[in-house]
Design a protein around this motif. Structure first.
Motif, PDB file in Angstrom:
ATOM      1  N   ASP A  25      -4.821 -18.203  -5.932  1.00  0.00           N
ATOM      2  CA  ASP A  25      -5.657 -17.032  -6.217  1.00  0.00           C
ATOM      3  C   ASP A  25      -6.969 -17.542  -6.815  1.00  0.00           C
ATOM      4  O   ASP A  25      -7.040 -17.880  -7.997  1.00  0.00           O
ATOM      5  CB  ASP A  25      -4.933 -16.093  -7.207  1.00  0.00           C
ATOM      6  CG  ASP A  25      -5.738 -14.823  -7.485  1.00  0.00           C
ATOM      7  OD1 ASP A  25      -6.977 -14.833  -7.300  1.00  0.00           O
ATOM      8  OD2 ASP A  25      -5.116 -13.821  -7.887  1.00  0.00           O
ATOM      9  N   TRP A  26      -7.985 -17.595  -5.974  1.00  0.00           N
ATOM     10  CA  TRP A  26      -9.264 -18.159  -6.405  1.00  0.00           C
ATOM     11  C   TRP A  26      -9.862 -17.383  -7.585  1.00  0.00           C
ATOM     12  O   TRP A  26     -10.357 -17.990  -8.545  1.00  0.00           O
ATOM     13  CB  TRP A  26     -10.257 -18.117  -5.238  1.00  0.00           C
ATOM     14  CG  TRP A  26     -10.205 -19.265  -4.290  1.00  0.00           C
ATOM     15  CD1 TRP A  26      -9.611 -19.293  -3.067  1.00  0.00           C
ATOM     16  CD2 TRP A  26     -10.802 -20.561  -4.471  1.00  0.00           C
ATOM     17  NE1 TRP A  26      -9.797 -20.520  -2.475  1.00  0.00           N
ATOM     18  CE2 TRP A  26     -10.526 -21.319  -3.310  1.00  0.00           C
ATOM     19  CE3 TRP A  26     -11.539 -21.161  -5.500  1.00  0.00           C
ATOM     20  CZ2 TRP A  26     -10.956 -22.626  -3.143  1.00  0.00           C
ATOM     21  CZ3 TRP A  26     -11.976 -22.473  -5.341  1.00  0.00           C
ATOM     22  CH2 TRP A  26     -11.673 -23.183  -4.182  1.00  0.00           C
ATOM     23  N   VAL A  27      -9.835 -16.076  -7.486  1.00  0.00           N
ATOM     24  CA  VAL A  27     -10.489 -15.276  -8.524  1.00  0.00           C
ATOM     25  C   VAL A  27      -9.804 -15.490  -9.865  1.00  0.00           C
ATOM     26  O   VAL A  27     -10.466 -15.691 -10.897  1.00  0.00           O
ATOM     27  CB  VAL A  27     -10.492 -13.778  -8.134  1.00  0.00           C
ATOM     28  CG1 VAL A  27     -11.089 -12.930  -9.264  1.00  0.00           C
ATOM     29  CG2 VAL A  27     -11.297 -13.570  -6.843  1.00  0.00           C
ATOM     30  N   ALA A  28      -8.463 -15.489  -9.850  1.00  0.00           N
ATOM     31  CA  ALA A  28      -7.731 -15.699 -11.099  1.00  0.00           C
ATOM     32  C   ALA A  28      -8.012 -17.092 -11.661  1.00  0.00           C
ATOM     33  O   ALA A  28      -8.218 -17.260 -12.872  1.00  0.00           O
ATOM     34  CB  ALA A  28      -6.229 -15.522 -10.847  1.00  0.00           C
ATOM     35  N   ALA A  29      -8.040 -18.070 -10.779  1.00  0.00           N
ATOM     36  CA  ALA A  29      -8.278 -19.438 -11.248  1.00  0.00           C
ATOM     37  C   ALA A  29      -9.686 -19.600 -11.824  1.00  0.00           C
ATOM     38  O   ALA A  29      -9.878 -20.274 -12.840  1.00  0.00           O
ATOM     39  CB  ALA A  29      -8.057 -20.416 -10.096  1.00  0.00           C
ATOM     40  N   LEU A  30     -10.657 -18.983 -11.187  1.00  0.00           N
ATOM     41  CA  LEU A  30     -12.044 -19.146 -11.625  1.00  0.00           C
ATOM     42  C   LEU A  30     -12.362 -18.318 -12.863  1.00  0.00           C
ATOM     43  O   LEU A  30     -13.314 -18.626 -13.591  1.00  0.00           O
ATOM     44  CB  LEU A  30     -13.004 -18.788 -10.485  1.00  0.00           C
ATOM     45  CG  LEU A  30     -13.031 -19.787  -9.325  1.00  0.00           C
ATOM     46  CD1 LEU A  30     -13.781 -19.213  -8.120  1.00  0.00           C
ATOM     47  CD2 LEU A  30     -13.672 -21.113  -9.755  1.00  0.00           C
ATOM     48  N   ARG A  96     -12.221  -8.677   1.736  1.00  0.00           N
ATOM     49  CA  ARG A  96     -12.370  -8.299   3.159  1.00  0.00           C
ATOM     50  C   ARG A  96     -12.370  -9.513   4.076  1.00  0.00           C
ATOM     51  O   ARG A  96     -12.300  -9.391   5.293  1.00  0.00           O
ATOM     52  CB  ARG A  96     -13.661  -7.499   3.357  1.00  0.00           C
ATOM     53  CG  ARG A  96     -13.560  -6.047   2.925  1.00  0.00           C
ATOM     54  CD  ARG A  96     -14.739  -5.274   3.466  1.00  0.00           C
ATOM     55  NE  ARG A  96     -15.970  -5.741   2.857  1.00  0.00           N
ATOM     56  CZ  ARG A  96     -16.749  -4.982   2.102  1.00  0.00           C
ATOM     57  NH1 ARG A  96     -16.440  -3.733   1.893  1.00  0.00           N
ATOM     58  NH2 ARG A  96     -17.856  -5.464   1.573  1.00  0.00           N
ATOM     59  N   SER A  97     -12.504 -10.678   3.474  1.00  0.00           N
ATOM     60  CA  SER A  97     -12.414 -11.937   4.220  1.00  0.00           C
ATOM     61  C   SER A  97     -11.672 -12.920   3.325  1.00  0.00           C
ATOM     62  O   SER A  97     -11.357 -12.613   2.173  1.00  0.00           O
ATOM     63  CB  SER A  97     -13.815 -12.481   4.535  1.00  0.00           C
ATOM     64  OG  SER A  97     -14.432 -12.926   3.335  1.00  0.00           O
ATOM     65  N   ARG A  98     -11.434 -14.105   3.861  1.00  0.00           N
ATOM     66  CA  ARG A  98     -10.894 -15.143   2.997  1.00  0.00           C
ATOM     67  C   ARG A  98     -11.913 -15.450   1.894  1.00  0.00           C
ATOM     68  O   ARG A  98     -13.131 -15.360   2.127  1.00  0.00           O
ATOM     69  CB  ARG A  98     -10.603 -16.401   3.809  1.00  0.00           C
ATOM     70  CG  ARG A  98      -9.397 -16.279   4.711  1.00  0.00           C
ATOM     71  CD  ARG A  98      -9.242 -17.517   5.571  1.00  0.00           C
ATOM     72  NE  ARG A  98     -10.274 -17.585   6.590  1.00  0.00           N
ATOM     73  CZ  ARG A  98     -10.480 -18.636   7.375  1.00  0.00           C
ATOM     74  NH1 ARG A  98      -9.742 -19.714   7.238  1.00  0.00           N
ATOM     75  NH2 ARG A  98     -11.429 -18.614   8.279  1.00  0.00           N
ATOM     76  N   PHE A  99     -11.424 -15.871   0.753  1.00  0.00           N
ATOM     77  CA  PHE A  99     -12.335 -16.166  -0.352  1.00  0.00           C
ATOM     78  C   PHE A  99     -13.338 -17.246   0.057  1.00  0.00           C
ATOM     79  O   PHE A  99     -14.522 -17.173  -0.288  1.00  0.00           O
ATOM     80  CB  PHE A  99     -11.557 -16.615  -1.589  1.00  0.00           C
ATOM     81  CG  PHE A  99     -12.453 -16.940  -2.757  1.00  0.00           C
ATOM     82  CD1 PHE A  99     -12.874 -15.947  -3.622  1.00  0.00           C
ATOM     83  CD2 PHE A  99     -12.901 -18.249  -2.958  1.00  0.00           C
ATOM     84  CE1 PHE A  99     -13.732 -16.243  -4.679  1.00  0.00           C
ATOM     85  CE2 PHE A  99     -13.749 -18.543  -4.011  1.00  0.00           C
ATOM     86  CZ  PHE A  99     -14.170 -17.550  -4.875  1.00  0.00           C
ATOM     87  N   TYR A 104     -18.743 -19.370   1.125  1.00  0.00           N
ATOM     88  CA  TYR A 104     -19.673 -20.179   1.919  1.00  0.00           C
ATOM     89  C   TYR A 104     -21.014 -19.468   2.131  1.00  0.00           C
ATOM     90  O   TYR A 104     -22.065 -20.100   2.208  1.00  0.00           O
ATOM     91  CB  TYR A 104     -19.083 -20.484   3.303  1.00  0.00           C
ATOM     92  CG  TYR A 104     -17.863 -21.351   3.319  1.00  0.00           C
ATOM     93  CD1 TYR A 104     -17.681 -22.382   2.406  1.00  0.00           C
ATOM     94  CD2 TYR A 104     -16.863 -21.145   4.273  1.00  0.00           C
ATOM     95  CE1 TYR A 104     -16.540 -23.174   2.440  1.00  0.00           C
ATOM     96  CE2 TYR A 104     -15.725 -21.929   4.313  1.00  0.00           C
ATOM     97  CZ  TYR A 104     -15.562 -22.944   3.395  1.00  0.00           C
ATOM     98  OH  TYR A 104     -14.441 -23.725   3.430  1.00  0.00           O
ATOM     99  N   LYS A 105     -20.961 -18.145   2.277  1.00  0.00           N
ATOM    100  CA  LYS A 105     -22.221 -17.447   2.603  1.00  0.00           C
ATOM    101  C   LYS A 105     -23.247 -17.595   1.479  1.00  0.00           C
ATOM    102  O   LYS A 105     -24.448 -17.597   1.748  1.00  0.00           O
ATOM    103  CB  LYS A 105     -21.974 -15.968   2.939  1.00  0.00           C
ATOM    104  CG  LYS A 105     -21.582 -15.091   1.764  1.00  0.00           C
ATOM    105  CD  LYS A 105     -21.397 -13.636   2.210  1.00  0.00           C
ATOM    106  CE  LYS A 105     -20.981 -12.750   1.042  1.00  0.00           C
ATOM    107  NZ  LYS A 105     -20.795 -11.338   1.455  1.00  0.00           N
TER     108      LYS A 105
END
Lengths: 224, 94
Positions: A25-30, A96-99, A104-105
């Motif tokens: 979970d990227w958001v939790a980790a960050l 709505r997409s992969r983290f 990247y955008k």
């Protein structure tokens, strides 16, 4: 594939360090603390650097004078700035997409903006209210229609646009000044300039439809 | 100031871009907000926003970033970007 991707992305940042895995979970980790946060941040920076390098490489033709070192510095700076921007917007990630695609955008946007800015740094941007003439140099008969449209557009710009709109239209679509470069020179935003361009196109289309140079709009399709 | 400095040639390509219909309206900010989902939809051939396609046809900077993101994600995933690129270009030309 993931491991290879990680090595390619993270190696320039910390060549001797093992590449951290993607957190579940990227958001939790960050947003958390401790080793998991630090690993996620290092992994994120590696991915952002890879994306920024990809963008700089795509646009390197705009900076023919730039050394490999300078281009890599540009990628690093863009990745750093993109990580900062992303972390400030972490709460807006809606899944709505992969983290990673979402992340990247930010790097691609930052690197593209920076390359365009540097490419135009020493170039003057003219905002004169110039006279437009249809380019008839193309010659072949198949280009006659395009030349006719160009002539009608040149006349339409005088009739339907304000002086400011003409200057913006010429800078963006005739002189090919990048929209973010022009926005910076004018002290405005890319979004505001695109809105102006949208209005310019609408006015020209209305005028050219009235003069018979464009067909009336057909049925509209839903925007979604 | 000379005539050359005060005048420009308007090409057919520039004229077509100046008369492009950019309805339905979508801002650059909303394009950026939606870009990741749009690129993944292009890669998986899922349903896509027409407003995004219209915006990318009318904004060279956003179009460059969309194509770049598509290529980068495909490269990271190890997938062939060609079908998605064709879908992106087909949408641009509509």
């Amino acid at each position: 594939m993931t491991a290879l991707r990680g090595r390619q992305a993270a190696a320039p940042v910390a060549p001797a360090a093992p590449v951290p895995a993607d957190p579940p979970d990227w958001v939790a980790a960050l947003t958390g603390e401790g080793p998991e946060h630090d690993q996620a941040l290092r992994r994120l920076h590696g991915l952002m650097l890879a994306a920024a390098r990809h963008q700089v490489n795509r646009m390197r033709g705009l900076l023919p004078w730039a050394s490999h070192t300078l281009l890599d510095e540009l990628a690093h700076d863009s990745a750093d700035d993109a990580v900062t921007t992303l972390l400030a917007k972490l709460g807006t990630f809606e899944g709505r997409s992969r983290f990673t695609t979402w992340a990247y955008k930010f790097a691609i946007f930052q690197a593209a903006t920076e390359v365009r800015r540097r490419a135009w740094a020493s170039r003057e941007v003219s905002l004169d209210d110039v006279e437009l003439r249809a380019d008839t140099s193309a010659g072949p008969e198949q280009h006659a229609e395009a030349a006719d449209l160009a002539g009608a557009v040149a006349q339409g710009m005088r009739a339907a646009l304000t002086a400011y709109q003409r200057k913006i239209a010429v800078a963006l679509l005739v002189d090919q000044v990048p929209i973010d470069v022009l926005a910076e020179r004018l002290g405005t935003t890319r979004g505001a300039l695109y809105k102006t361009l949208h209005e310019i196109r609408g006015r020209l289309r209305t005028h050219l439809t009235a003069t018979g140079h464009l067909a009336p709009p057909s049925t509209t399709r839903d925007a979604r | 100031m000379s005539r050359d400095q005060r005048s420009r040639r308007l090409t057919g390509e520039a004229a077509r871009s100046l008369t492009l219909s950019t309805e339905p309206w979508l801002s650059c900010e909303d394009c950026f907000r939606l870009l990741d989902g749009y690129v993944e939809a292009l890669l998986s051939d899922a349903d896509r926003s027409r407003a995004m396609a219209v915006h990318l046809a009318g904004c060279a900077a956003c179009a460059e970033e969309a194509q770049s993101l598509l290529l980068f994600v495909a490269g990271q995933d190890g997938t062939d970007p060609a079908p998605a690129l064709r879908r992106l270009r087909a949408a641009d030309s509509q």
